[in-house]
Design a protein around this motif. Structure first.
Motif: not given
Length: 127
Positions: A85, A88-89
């Motif tokens: 995450k 992806t962030t």
């Protein structure tokens, strides 16, 4: 065992209670003034509350999915994959928000990606 939705609701309730207590202490108002302040902020400004409810709902779904993943994955695999995450962030913030990252930040993201890939390859080869 526990029900994941109950765990999420209880943790969010605890966070809400903690935030209200901290806000009450920091505002240094009486209980009646603080209640009026909360009413004004949450009920009267309902459009702002509605805007905040969308990411809150997505966060709730994410937390429920996290409990499902924990119960179905090996702990090491979950921990490493969960770190995706961050990647992806970062990618979405560069693409959508046009943020710039330093070489050190890109290098860290690359190492994170390599680590996740190695764990997944190890898992695939052991099967």
């Amino acid at each position: 065992m526990y029900i994941s939705t109950t765990a999420v609701v209880l943790s969010e309730t605890l966070k809400l209670f903690t935030c209200v207590v901290i806000l009450f202490i920091s505002e240094e108002k009486g209980l009646i003034e603080f209640t009026a302040y909360l009413f004004q902020s949450v009920i009267v400004n309902w459009r702002d509350t509605l805007k905040l409810s969308v990411p809150a709902l997505v966060y709730m779904v994410q937390n429920n999915l996290q409990y499902i993943a924990v119960s179905n994955l090996d702990p090491a695999v979950f921990q490493v994959t969960y770190q995706l995450k961050i990647l992806t962030t970062a990618v979405f913030s560069v693409i959508m928000l046009q943020k710039t990252l330093t070489r050190t930040q890109w290098g860290s993201l690359f190492l994170l990606f390599i680590g996740v890939t190695l764990v997944q390859l190890k898992l695939a080869s052991s099967n």
